[in-house]
Motif scaffolding. Sequence first.
Motif, PDB file in Angstrom:
ATOM      1  N   CYS A   1       0.840  -1.198   0.000  1.00 42.06           N
ATOM      2  CA  CYS A   1       0.000   0.000   0.000  1.00 42.06           C
ATOM      3  C   CYS A   1       0.876   1.249   0.000  1.00 42.06           C
ATOM      4  N   ARG A   2       0.419   2.290  -0.689  1.00 43.31           N
ATOM      5  CA  ARG A   2       1.161   3.551  -0.733  1.00 43.31           C
ATOM      6  C   ARG A   2       0.965   4.372   0.536  1.00 43.31           C
ATOM      7  N   SER A   3      -0.021   4.009   1.360  1.00 45.76           N
ATOM      8  CA  SER A   3      -0.307   4.741   2.596  1.00 45.76           C
ATOM      9  C   SER A   3       0.331   4.091   3.811  1.00 45.76           C
ATOM     10  N   ASP A   4       1.385   3.331   3.610  1.00 51.04           N
ATOM     11  CA  ASP A   4       2.142   2.673   4.689  1.00 51.04           C
ATOM     12  C   ASP A   4       1.315   1.688   5.500  1.00 51.04           C
ATOM     13  N   CYS A   5       0.316   1.076   4.903  1.00 48.36           N
ATOM     14  CA  CYS A   5      -0.413  -0.016   5.555  1.00 48.36           C
ATOM     15  C   CYS A   5       0.430  -1.288   5.410  1.00 48.36           C
ATOM     16  N   ALA A   6      -0.013  -2.345   6.041  1.00 49.29           N
ATOM     17  CA  ALA A   6       0.688  -3.625   5.917  1.00 49.29           C
ATOM     18  C   ALA A   6       0.503  -4.186   4.503  1.00 49.29           C
ATOM     19  N   ASP A   7       1.489  -4.954   4.054  1.00 48.18           N
ATOM     20  CA  ASP A   7       1.379  -5.606   2.748  1.00 48.18           C
ATOM     21  C   ASP A   7       0.183  -6.557   2.764  1.00 48.18           C
ATOM     22  N   PHE A   8      -0.466  -6.700   1.625  1.00 45.51           N
ATOM     23  CA  PHE A   8      -1.595  -7.619   1.537  1.00 45.51           C
ATOM     24  C   PHE A   8      -1.408  -8.553   0.360  1.00 45.51           C
ATOM     25  N   ILE A   9      -2.068  -9.693   0.441  1.00 44.39           N
ATOM     26  CA  ILE A   9      -1.900 -10.766  -0.533  1.00 44.39           C
ATOM     27  C   ILE A   9      -3.214 -10.997  -1.251  1.00 44.39           C
TER      28      ILE A   9
ATOM     29  N   HIS B   1      -4.650 -14.192  -8.142  1.00 35.64           N
ATOM     30  CA  HIS B   1      -5.176 -13.878  -9.468  1.00 35.64           C
ATOM     31  C   HIS B   1      -4.682 -14.939 -10.433  1.00 35.64           C
ATOM     32  N   SER B   2      -5.412 -15.128 -11.510  1.00 36.91           N
ATOM     33  CA  SER B   2      -4.967 -16.072 -12.525  1.00 36.91           C
ATOM     34  C   SER B   2      -3.748 -15.496 -13.231  1.00 36.91           C
ATOM     35  N   MET B   3      -2.972 -16.353 -13.851  1.00 39.84           N
ATOM     36  CA  MET B   3      -1.766 -15.894 -14.537  1.00 39.84           C
ATOM     37  C   MET B   3      -2.113 -15.096 -15.785  1.00 39.84           C
ATOM     38  N   ALA B   4      -3.310 -15.270 -16.306  1.00 35.67           N
ATOM     39  CA  ALA B   4      -3.727 -14.525 -17.498  1.00 35.67           C
ATOM     40  C   ALA B   4      -4.104 -13.089 -17.159  1.00 35.67           C
ATOM     41  N   ALA B   5      -4.506 -12.836 -15.907  1.00 35.45           N
ATOM     42  CA  ALA B   5      -4.946 -11.494 -15.523  1.00 35.45           C
ATOM     43  C   ALA B   5      -4.165 -11.022 -14.303  1.00 35.45           C
ATOM     44  N   ILE B   6      -2.900 -10.690 -14.502  1.00 31.47           N
ATOM     45  CA  ILE B   6      -2.054 -10.234 -13.407  1.00 31.47           C
ATOM     46  C   ILE B   6      -2.199  -8.718 -13.290  1.00 31.47           C
ATOM     47  N   PRO B   7      -2.757  -8.215 -12.199  1.00 35.59           N
ATOM     48  CA  PRO B   7      -2.898  -6.760 -12.057  1.00 35.59           C
ATOM     49  C   PRO B   7      -1.593  -6.132 -11.571  1.00 35.59           C
ATOM     50  N   ASP B   8      -1.331  -4.900 -12.025  1.00 30.15           N
ATOM     51  CA  ASP B   8      -0.168  -4.167 -11.536  1.00 30.15           C
ATOM     52  C   ASP B   8      -0.457  -3.487 -10.216  1.00 30.15           C
ATOM     53  N   ALA B   9      -1.735  -3.227  -9.944  1.00 29.81           N
ATOM     54  CA  ALA B   9      -2.126  -2.566  -8.703  1.00 29.81           C
ATOM     55  C   ALA B   9      -3.442  -3.149  -8.221  1.00 29.81           C
ATOM     56  N   ALA B  10      -3.673  -3.028  -6.906  1.00 26.28           N
ATOM     57  CA  ALA B  10      -4.922  -3.489  -6.297  1.00 26.28           C
ATOM     58  C   ALA B  10      -5.253  -2.544  -5.150  1.00 26.28           C
ATOM     59  N   SER B  11      -6.518  -2.472  -4.805  1.00 23.54           N
ATOM     60  CA  SER B  11      -6.907  -1.565  -3.731  1.00 23.54           C
ATOM     61  C   SER B  11      -6.649  -2.211  -2.379  1.00 23.54           C
ATOM     62  N   CYS B  12      -6.134  -1.426  -1.465  1.00 25.55           N
ATOM     63  CA  CYS B  12      -5.775  -1.886  -0.122  1.00 25.55           C
ATOM     64  C   CYS B  12      -7.057  -2.206   0.660  1.00 25.55           C
ATOM     65  N   PRO B  13      -7.112  -3.346   1.349  1.00 29.39           N
ATOM     66  CA  PRO B  13      -8.309  -3.683   2.123  1.00 29.39           C
ATOM     67  C   PRO B  13      -8.475  -2.816   3.377  1.00 29.39           C
ATOM     68  N   GLU B  14      -7.408  -2.178   3.864  1.00 33.69           N
ATOM     69  CA  GLU B  14      -7.494  -1.349   5.072  1.00 33.69           C
ATOM     70  C   GLU B  14      -7.953   0.074   4.777  1.00 33.69           C
ATOM     71  N   CYS B  15      -7.281   0.726   3.783  1.00 34.05           N
ATOM     72  CA  CYS B  15      -7.582   2.143   3.540  1.00 34.05           C
ATOM     73  C   CYS B  15      -8.197   2.409   2.175  1.00 34.05           C
TER      74      CYS B  15
ATOM     75  N   ALA C   1      -6.612   2.678  -0.675  1.00 31.36           N
ATOM     76  CA  ALA C   1      -5.668   3.289  -1.605  1.00 31.36           C
ATOM     77  C   ALA C   1      -5.078   2.217  -2.525  1.00 31.36           C
ATOM     78  N   ASP C   2      -4.493   2.653  -3.625  1.00 34.99           N
ATOM     79  CA  ASP C   2      -3.873   1.712  -4.550  1.00 34.99           C
ATOM     80  C   ASP C   2      -2.596   1.140  -3.949  1.00 34.99           C
ATOM     81  N   GLY C   3      -2.398  -0.133  -4.173  1.00 35.02           N
ATOM     82  CA  GLY C   3      -1.176  -0.807  -3.753  1.00 35.02           C
ATOM     83  C   GLY C   3      -0.505  -1.405  -4.969  1.00 35.02           C
ATOM     84  N   ARG C   4       0.788  -1.212  -5.071  1.00 32.23           N
ATOM     85  CA  ARG C   4       1.530  -1.741  -6.218  1.00 32.23           C
ATOM     86  C   ARG C   4       2.003  -3.161  -5.931  1.00 32.23           C
TER      87      ARG C   4
END
Length: 95
Positions: free
Chosen positions: A8-16, A19-33, A35-38
Amino acid sequence: MPTYVFRCRSDCADFIERHSMAAIPDAASCPECGADGRRVIGSPALGAGDSSAMRLQDATRASAEAPAVVSSVPGRGRRATPVSSNPLHRKLPRA
């Protein structure tokens, strides 16, 4: 399905996420805040599992580092099956 770690870009804990190998996202939304997480490049989970092949590899690796030491030479036992004296049996493959 592969497991991907996101930071997370907001200094939250890393999250897991998975996803399938065909649809690998570059970013996902943080479950805590929210915000986008890379996506973070991590190490693969090699050697994880409890299969007979993994147990064999672990035993082989352990014996390479600390081999079993014997105190005497093993004795030669008698053969369990009698040996044939037929010369044709010599041409058969041995088990």
